[in-house]
Scaffold this motif. Structure first.
Motif, PDB file in Angstrom:
ATOM      1  N   PHE A  55     -28.562 -46.965 -57.471  1.00  0.00           N
ATOM      2  CA  PHE A  55     -29.905 -47.516 -57.568  1.00  0.00           C
ATOM      3  C   PHE A  55     -30.819 -46.563 -58.331  1.00  0.00           C
ATOM      4  O   PHE A  55     -31.547 -46.977 -59.234  1.00  0.00           O
ATOM      5  N   THR A  56     -30.768 -45.273 -58.004  1.00  0.00           N
ATOM      6  CA  THR A  56     -31.685 -44.317 -58.635  1.00  0.00           C
ATOM      7  C   THR A  56     -30.957 -43.297 -59.526  1.00  0.00           C
ATOM      8  O   THR A  56     -31.511 -42.241 -59.850  1.00  0.00           O
ATOM      9  N   GLY A  57     -29.729 -43.596 -59.901  1.00  0.00           N
ATOM     10  CA  GLY A  57     -29.096 -42.845 -60.982  1.00  0.00           C
ATOM     11  C   GLY A  57     -28.181 -41.700 -60.600  1.00  0.00           C
ATOM     12  O   GLY A  57     -27.507 -41.143 -61.467  1.00  0.00           O
ATOM     13  N   ASN A  58     -28.153 -41.329 -59.324  1.00  0.00           N
ATOM     14  CA  ASN A  58     -27.327 -40.171 -58.960  1.00  0.00           C
ATOM     15  C   ASN A  58     -25.835 -40.480 -59.022  1.00  0.00           C
ATOM     16  O   ASN A  58     -25.066 -39.720 -59.622  1.00  0.00           O
ATOM     17  N   VAL A  59     -25.431 -41.589 -58.443  1.00  0.00           N
ATOM     18  CA  VAL A  59     -24.014 -41.981 -58.521  1.00  0.00           C
ATOM     19  C   VAL A  59     -23.643 -42.266 -59.978  1.00  0.00           C
ATOM     20  O   VAL A  59     -22.531 -41.959 -60.420  1.00  0.00           O
ATOM     21  N   HIS A  60     -24.608 -42.793 -60.722  1.00  0.00           N
ATOM     22  CA  HIS A  60     -24.369 -43.027 -62.143  1.00  0.00           C
ATOM     23  C   HIS A  60     -24.046 -41.721 -62.872  1.00  0.00           C
ATOM     24  O   HIS A  60     -23.125 -41.671 -63.697  1.00  0.00           O
ATOM     25  N   ARG A  93     -25.439 -45.239 -47.478  1.00  0.00           N
ATOM     26  CA  ARG A  93     -26.551 -45.928 -46.816  1.00  0.00           C
ATOM     27  C   ARG A  93     -26.215 -46.065 -45.344  1.00  0.00           C
ATOM     28  O   ARG A  93     -25.330 -46.842 -44.982  1.00  0.00           O
ATOM     29  N   TYR A  94     -26.871 -45.259 -44.542  1.00  0.00           N
ATOM     30  CA  TYR A  94     -26.617 -45.226 -43.104  1.00  0.00           C
ATOM     31  C   TYR A  94     -25.138 -44.972 -42.823  1.00  0.00           C
ATOM     32  O   TYR A  94     -24.537 -45.598 -41.950  1.00  0.00           O
ATOM     33  N   GLY A  95     -24.560 -44.096 -43.611  1.00  0.00           N
ATOM     34  CA  GLY A  95     -23.171 -43.695 -43.362  1.00  0.00           C
ATOM     35  C   GLY A  95     -22.139 -44.662 -43.866  1.00  0.00           C
ATOM     36  O   GLY A  95     -20.955 -44.577 -43.483  1.00  0.00           O
ATOM     37  N   SER A  96     -22.534 -45.557 -44.759  1.00  0.00           N
ATOM     38  CA  SER A  96     -21.595 -46.565 -45.241  1.00  0.00           C
ATOM     39  C   SER A  96     -21.866 -46.851 -46.721  1.00  0.00           C
ATOM     40  O   SER A  96     -22.852 -46.379 -47.281  1.00  0.00           O
ATOM     41  N   VAL A 150     -19.640 -40.029 -53.862  1.00  0.00           N
ATOM     42  CA  VAL A 150     -20.854 -40.548 -53.225  1.00  0.00           C
ATOM     43  C   VAL A 150     -22.051 -39.639 -53.492  1.00  0.00           C
ATOM     44  O   VAL A 150     -21.905 -38.459 -53.813  1.00  0.00           O
ATOM     45  N   SER A 151     -23.223 -40.211 -53.316  1.00  0.00           N
ATOM     46  CA  SER A 151     -24.460 -39.427 -53.298  1.00  0.00           C
ATOM     47  C   SER A 151     -25.261 -39.842 -52.064  1.00  0.00           C
ATOM     48  O   SER A 151     -25.322 -41.031 -51.734  1.00  0.00           O
ATOM     49  N   THR A 152     -25.838 -38.853 -51.395  1.00  0.00           N
ATOM     50  CA  THR A 152     -26.768 -39.146 -50.309  1.00  0.00           C
ATOM     51  C   THR A 152     -28.027 -38.309 -50.521  1.00  0.00           C
ATOM     52  O   THR A 152     -28.021 -37.351 -51.298  1.00  0.00           O
ATOM     53  N   HIS A 198     -26.476 -33.834 -44.436  1.00  0.00           N
ATOM     54  CA  HIS A 198     -25.774 -34.411 -43.296  1.00  0.00           C
ATOM     55  C   HIS A 198     -26.082 -35.908 -43.187  1.00  0.00           C
ATOM     56  O   HIS A 198     -26.177 -36.465 -42.103  1.00  0.00           O
ATOM     57  N   GLY A 199     -26.221 -36.528 -44.351  1.00  0.00           N
ATOM     58  CA  GLY A 199     -26.624 -37.934 -44.399  1.00  0.00           C
ATOM     59  C   GLY A 199     -25.478 -38.921 -44.377  1.00  0.00           C
ATOM     60  O   GLY A 199     -25.673 -40.092 -44.682  1.00  0.00           O
ATOM     61  N   GLY A 200     -24.268 -38.457 -44.040  1.00  0.00           N
ATOM     62  CA  GLY A 200     -23.174 -39.412 -43.856  1.00  0.00           C
ATOM     63  C   GLY A 200     -22.232 -39.537 -45.044  1.00  0.00           C
ATOM     64  O   GLY A 200     -21.641 -40.595 -45.264  1.00  0.00           O
ATOM     65  N   VAL A 242     -25.870 -34.191 -53.246  1.00  0.00           N
ATOM     66  CA  VAL A 242     -27.090 -34.398 -52.447  1.00  0.00           C
ATOM     67  C   VAL A 242     -28.272 -34.524 -53.404  1.00  0.00           C
ATOM     68  O   VAL A 242     -28.543 -33.611 -54.183  1.00  0.00           O
ATOM     69  N   SER A 243     -28.953 -35.645 -53.347  1.00  0.00           N
ATOM     70  CA  SER A 243     -30.001 -35.928 -54.337  1.00  0.00           C
ATOM     71  C   SER A 243     -31.386 -35.486 -53.910  1.00  0.00           C
ATOM     72  O   SER A 243     -32.284 -35.405 -54.753  1.00  0.00           O
ATOM     73  N   GLY A 244     -31.585 -35.242 -52.621  1.00  0.00           N
ATOM     74  CA  GLY A 244     -32.948 -34.956 -52.158  1.00  0.00           C
ATOM     75  C   GLY A 244     -33.905 -36.118 -52.414  1.00  0.00           C
ATOM     76  O   GLY A 244     -35.103 -35.941 -52.501  1.00  0.00           O
TER      77      GLY A 244
HETATM   78  C1  LIG Z   1     -31.206 -48.471 -47.374  1.00  0.00           C
HETATM   79  C2  LIG Z   1     -30.914 -47.036 -47.681  1.00  0.00           C
HETATM   80  C3  LIG Z   1     -30.270 -46.268 -46.739  1.00  0.00           C
HETATM   81  C4  LIG Z   1     -30.003 -44.935 -46.977  1.00  0.00           C
HETATM   82  N1  LIG Z   1     -29.355 -44.196 -46.030  1.00  0.00           N
HETATM   83  C5  LIG Z   1     -29.163 -42.883 -46.220  1.00  0.00           C
HETATM   84  C6  LIG Z   1     -28.534 -42.083 -45.224  1.00  0.00           C
HETATM   85  O1  LIG Z   1     -28.131 -42.567 -44.167  1.00  0.00           O
HETATM   86  N2  LIG Z   1     -28.394 -40.764 -45.464  1.00  0.00           N
HETATM   87  C7  LIG Z   1     -28.847 -40.163 -46.611  1.00  0.00           C
HETATM   88  O2  LIG Z   1     -28.712 -38.953 -46.767  1.00  0.00           O
HETATM   89  N3  LIG Z   1     -29.416 -40.912 -47.596  1.00  0.00           N
HETATM   90  C8  LIG Z   1     -29.577 -42.242 -47.414  1.00  0.00           C
HETATM   91  N4  LIG Z   1     -30.153 -42.999 -48.407  1.00  0.00           N
HETATM   92  C9  LIG Z   1     -30.519 -42.349 -49.671  1.00  0.00           C
HETATM   93  C10 LIG Z   1     -29.463 -42.496 -50.781  1.00  0.00           C
HETATM   94  O3  LIG Z   1     -28.150 -42.319 -50.307  1.00  0.00           O
HETATM   95  C11 LIG Z   1     -29.721 -41.426 -51.822  1.00  0.00           C
HETATM   96  O4  LIG Z   1     -31.041 -41.543 -52.306  1.00  0.00           O
HETATM   97  C12 LIG Z   1     -28.731 -41.451 -52.971  1.00  0.00           C
HETATM   98  O5  LIG Z   1     -28.876 -40.247 -53.701  1.00  0.00           O
HETATM   99  C13 LIG Z   1     -28.947 -42.653 -53.893  1.00  0.00           C
HETATM  100  O6  LIG Z   1     -27.981 -42.693 -54.907  1.00  0.00           O
HETATM  101  P1  LIG Z   1     -28.348 -43.389 -56.326  1.00  0.00           P
HETATM  102  O7  LIG Z   1     -29.390 -42.487 -56.975  1.00  0.00           O
HETATM  103  O8  LIG Z   1     -27.084 -43.397 -57.093  1.00  0.00           O
HETATM  104  O9  LIG Z   1     -28.888 -44.746 -56.025  1.00  0.00           O
HETATM  105  C14 LIG Z   1     -30.399 -44.346 -48.199  1.00  0.00           C
HETATM  106  C15 LIG Z   1     -31.047 -45.137 -49.163  1.00  0.00           C
HETATM  107  C16 LIG Z   1     -31.294 -46.459 -48.916  1.00  0.00           C
HETATM  108  C17 LIG Z   1     -31.976 -47.286 -49.966  1.00  0.00           C
END
Ligand SMILES: Cc1cc2nc3c(=O)[nH]c(=O)nc-3n(C[C@H](O)[C@H](O)[C@H](O)COP(=O)(O)O)c2cc1C
Length: 185
Positions: A10-15, A70-73, A103-105, A109-111, A154-156
């Protein structure tokens, strides 16, 4: 080898992770198909993207899957795509392919591990050969890497915020899955 890289971002990190892996695989001379899944409310685009991605998925020897945690999934767009694969699965066309996940979170410890496992659960059903990232070479031993489940960043909560260290790990992942799929270790 035929490599498919299928991911949602969605915001480019996995990309960014996907591009690092794809650029490396292409530089090595592999046949690489890259598909960025769209949001689930973009129905027309999703239909078109899924059609081509499903064909490349069926064709690939190796598949790298990328999703935000997203919430560990896995994210909903990734699950939406996965739910289009039943015909391929029933025809046995997903079995024995080599698969791995990145993955990116937002947080440490975001799952990340459970997000990788959410995709692994699908791969078990398909009879795919899961290739974990492991920690088998020095580039995986650096402070921002070391996730044995899959490559993770980890994207912060910042867009496109992938350190070079994680891109190096993506290249490691490509090398690892190619060598395992090719029978050399
Ligand atoms: C609905 C939703 C749930 C998310 N849940 C978590 C989470 O459980 N733990 C976490 O660390 N980040 C969570 N995130 C943040 C994304 O994992 C994080 O911003 C990630 O870097 C996005 O990757 P992208 O830039 O490729 O879209 C969540 C984001 C969304 C929109």
């Amino acid at each position: 080898m035929k490599i498919a890289i299928i991911y949602h971002s969605f915001t480019g990190n996995v990309h960014q992770l996907a591009r690092a892996g794809a650029d490396h695989a292409e530089a090595l001379g592999h046949d690489v198909a890259v598909h960025r899944l769209c949001e689930i409310d973009e129905l027309d685009r999703a239909t078109e993207i899924h059609k081509v991605a499903l064909a490349d998925l069926a064709d690939a020897d190796i598949v790298l899957w990328g999703t935000p945690g997203r919430y560990g999934s896995m994210s909903a767009p990734m699950k939406y795509f996965i739910d289009q694969t039943l015909d391929l699965h029933m025809a046995g066309q997903l079995a024995n392919k080599f698969m791995t996940t990145f993955v990116s979170t937002a947080t440490n410890h975001g799952g990340q591990e459970s997000t990788v496992l959410s995709l692994n659960n699908v791969f078990y059903h398909w009879g795919a050969v899961i290739v974990p990232a492991g920690v088998t070479r020095p580039e995986q031993l650096t402070p921002l890497n070391q996730n044995p489940y899959g490559i993770s960043s980890v994207s912060g909560r910042q867009p496109d915020n992938v350190p070079e260290e994680n891109r190096v790990a993506m290249r490691y992942l490509v090398d690892r899955i190619v060598s395992i799929a090719g029978g050399t270790r």
